[in-house]
Motif scaffolding. Structure first.
Motif, PDB file in Angstrom:
ATOM      1  N   ILE A 121       0.905  -0.904  -0.023  1.00 19.67           N
ATOM      2  CA  ILE A 121      -0.099   0.095   0.031  1.00 19.67           C
ATOM      3  C   ILE A 121       1.031   1.067  -0.207  1.00 19.67           C
ATOM      4  N   GLU A 122      -0.111   2.355  -0.730  1.00 24.30           N
ATOM      5  CA  GLU A 122       1.395   3.866  -0.623  1.00 24.30           C
ATOM      6  C   GLU A 122       1.221   3.849   1.332  1.00 24.30           C
ATOM      7  N   GLU A 123       1.863   5.092   1.072  1.00 22.26           N
ATOM      8  CA  GLU A 123       2.439   5.900   2.942  1.00 22.26           C
ATOM      9  C   GLU A 123       1.572   4.737   3.730  1.00 22.26           C
ATOM     10  N   GLU A 124       3.136   3.283   3.399  1.00 17.59           N
ATOM     11  CA  GLU A 124       2.316   2.186   4.804  1.00 17.59           C
ATOM     12  C   GLU A 124       2.472   2.917   5.854  1.00 17.59           C
ATOM     13  N   PRO A 125       2.089   2.275   7.104  1.00 12.43           N
ATOM     14  CA  PRO A 125       3.289   3.198   8.470  1.00 12.43           C
ATOM     15  C   PRO A 125       4.520   2.213   7.954  1.00 12.43           C
ATOM     16  N   LEU A 126       5.488   2.735   9.744  1.00 15.75           N
ATOM     17  CA  LEU A 126       6.489   1.977   9.999  1.00 15.75           C
ATOM     18  C   LEU A 126       6.020   1.246  11.243  1.00 15.75           C
ATOM     19  N   PHE A 127       6.603  -0.045  11.387  1.00 13.42           N
ATOM     20  CA  PHE A 127       6.120  -1.422  12.216  1.00 13.42           C
ATOM     21  C   PHE A 127       7.251  -1.781  12.777  1.00 13.42           C
ATOM     22  N   VAL A 128       6.855  -0.995  14.517  1.00 14.24           N
ATOM     23  CA  VAL A 128       8.395  -1.215  15.223  1.00 14.24           C
ATOM     24  C   VAL A 128       7.559  -2.512  16.368  1.00 14.24           C
ATOM     25  N   ASP A 145      -2.043 -13.213  16.714  1.00 16.03           N
ATOM     26  CA  ASP A 145      -2.567 -14.060  18.139  1.00 16.03           C
ATOM     27  C   ASP A 145      -3.930 -12.666  18.558  1.00 16.03           C
ATOM     28  N   LYS A 146      -3.913 -11.157  18.189  1.00 14.93           N
ATOM     29  CA  LYS A 146      -4.743 -10.485  17.457  1.00 14.93           C
ATOM     30  C   LYS A 146      -4.172  -8.818  16.744  1.00 14.93           C
ATOM     31  N   ILE A 147      -5.537  -8.440  16.623  1.00 12.56           N
ATOM     32  CA  ILE A 147      -5.223  -7.574  15.513  1.00 12.56           C
ATOM     33  C   ILE A 147      -6.010  -6.196  16.118  1.00 12.56           C
ATOM     34  N   GLY A 148      -5.251  -5.421  16.794  1.00 12.46           N
ATOM     35  CA  GLY A 148      -5.608  -4.140  17.633  1.00 12.46           C
ATOM     36  C   GLY A 148      -5.712  -2.980  16.565  1.00 12.46           C
ATOM     37  N   GLY A 149      -6.460  -1.579  16.777  1.00 11.02           N
ATOM     38  CA  GLY A 149      -6.737  -0.981  15.954  1.00 11.02           C
ATOM     39  C   GLY A 149      -4.929  -0.129  15.645  1.00 11.02           C
ATOM     40  N   ARG A 150      -3.915  -0.201  15.918  1.00 10.43           N
ATOM     41  CA  ARG A 150      -2.769   0.202  16.093  1.00 10.43           C
ATOM     42  C   ARG A 150      -1.562  -1.142  15.795  1.00 10.43           C
ATOM     43  N   GLU A 197       7.245   9.694  10.180  1.00 10.01           N
ATOM     44  CA  GLU A 197       8.344  10.653  10.314  1.00 10.01           C
ATOM     45  C   GLU A 197       8.613  10.701  12.075  1.00 10.01           C
ATOM     46  N   SER A 198       7.334  11.393  12.611  1.00 10.56           N
ATOM     47  CA  SER A 198       7.103  11.498  14.216  1.00 10.56           C
ATOM     48  C   SER A 198       7.317  10.231  14.759  1.00 10.56           C
ATOM     49  N   ARG A 199       6.625   8.941  14.437  1.00  7.47           N
ATOM     50  CA  ARG A 199       7.242   7.745  15.330  1.00  7.47           C
ATOM     51  C   ARG A 199       5.732   7.358  16.590  1.00  7.47           C
ATOM     52  N   GLU A 200       5.037   7.955  16.150  1.00 13.02           N
ATOM     53  CA  GLU A 200       3.633   8.241  16.710  1.00 13.02           C
ATOM     54  C   GLU A 200       2.603   6.899  16.803  1.00 13.02           C
ATOM     55  N   PRO A 201       2.802   6.507  17.563  1.00 18.48           N
ATOM     56  CA  PRO A 201       1.235   5.880  16.913  1.00 18.48           C
ATOM     57  C   PRO A 201       0.773   5.887  15.792  1.00 18.48           C
ATOM     58  N   ALA A 202       0.104   4.285  14.474  1.00 20.29           N
ATOM     59  CA  ALA A 202      -1.226   5.235  13.968  1.00 20.29           C
ATOM     60  C   ALA A 202      -1.417   4.440  13.535  1.00 20.29           C
ATOM     61  N   PRO A 203      -2.613   4.254  12.534  1.00 18.05           N
ATOM     62  CA  PRO A 203      -3.783   3.281  12.742  1.00 18.05           C
ATOM     63  C   PRO A 203      -3.268   1.988  11.737  1.00 18.05           C
ATOM     64  N   LEU A 204      -3.420   1.273  11.889  1.00 17.86           N
ATOM     65  CA  LEU A 204      -3.480  -0.837  10.963  1.00 17.86           C
ATOM     66  C   LEU A 204      -4.562   0.042   9.928  1.00 17.86           C
ATOM     67  N   PRO A 205      -3.617  -0.470   8.826  1.00 17.77           N
ATOM     68  CA  PRO A 205      -4.376  -0.152   7.566  1.00 17.77           C
ATOM     69  C   PRO A 205      -5.180  -0.987   7.109  1.00 17.77           C
ATOM     70  N   GLU A 206      -6.580  -0.702   6.684  1.00 22.11           N
ATOM     71  CA  GLU A 206      -7.506  -1.019   6.504  1.00 22.11           C
ATOM     72  C   GLU A 206      -7.475  -2.875   5.232  1.00 22.11           C
ATOM     73  N   GLU A 207      -6.239  -2.793   4.155  1.00 23.75           N
ATOM     74  CA  GLU A 207      -5.795  -3.608   3.555  1.00 23.75           C
ATOM     75  C   GLU A 207      -5.313  -4.758   4.121  1.00 23.75           C
ATOM     76  N   ILE A 208      -4.450  -4.170   4.919  1.00 19.38           N
ATOM     77  CA  ILE A 208      -3.324  -5.175   5.809  1.00 19.38           C
ATOM     78  C   ILE A 208      -4.413  -5.570   7.458  1.00 19.38           C
ATOM     79  N   ARG A 209      -4.679  -4.970   7.309  1.00 21.56           N
ATOM     80  CA  ARG A 209      -5.325  -5.968   8.339  1.00 21.56           C
ATOM     81  C   ARG A 209      -6.898  -6.784   7.958  1.00 21.56           C
ATOM     82  N   ASP A 210      -7.402  -6.282   6.944  1.00 16.38           N
ATOM     83  CA  ASP A 210      -8.344  -7.676   6.323  1.00 16.38           C
ATOM     84  C   ASP A 210      -7.625  -8.588   5.685  1.00 16.38           C
TER      85      ASP A 210
END
Length: 133
Positions: free
Chosen positions: A48-55, A80-85, A113-126
């Protein structure tokens, strides 16, 4: 690490370099094997475009049986689990039908850029939902 035809299962033969002075797999190698299996699984996610960083937010390993030189270990990645972030993974490390270790990892989606929590993209969640037990 060898793939098995399924994106959630891979195999590794325990190498001499990973063995301690007592003949067992170094404890850190269980985590390295699990991370490699997870990386192989993750590369199949939807792009996906503009994928978040996963830490990594949490790692925990339960040891059940020491792996030894030349053991052929099968690593199974489970969701194990899929959360909002975040998403929680469980990697089972088995030899034959015997559980050697189980590794739990929690990844958090973050703004690159900010390393702040971001929403898990719907495409990846699905995509992840198909791997829930």
């Amino acid at each position: 690490m060898a793939e098995t035809g399924r994106i959630d299962i891979s195999e590794v033969q325990v190498a001499y370099r990973d063995i301690d002075m007592h003949g067992y797999l170094h404890s850190h190698a269980y985590l390295a094997y699990a991370e490699t299996a997870l990386r192989q699984f993750w590369r199949h996610r939807p792009k996906i475009e503009e994928e978040p960083l996963f830490v990594v937010r949490k790692v925990e390993c339960g040891y059940h049986r020491g792996l030894q030189l030349d053991d052929l270990a099968r690593l199974t990645v489970r969701i194990d689990k899929i959360g909002g972030r975040s998403v929680g993974f469980n990697v089972l490390i088995e030899v034959g039908k015997e559980l050697a270790a189980d590794v739990e990892m929690t990844w958090m989606a973050a703004d690159p850029e900010s390393r702040e929590p971001a929403p898990l993209p719907e495409e990846i969640r699905d995509w992840l939902y198909q791997f829930l037990p």
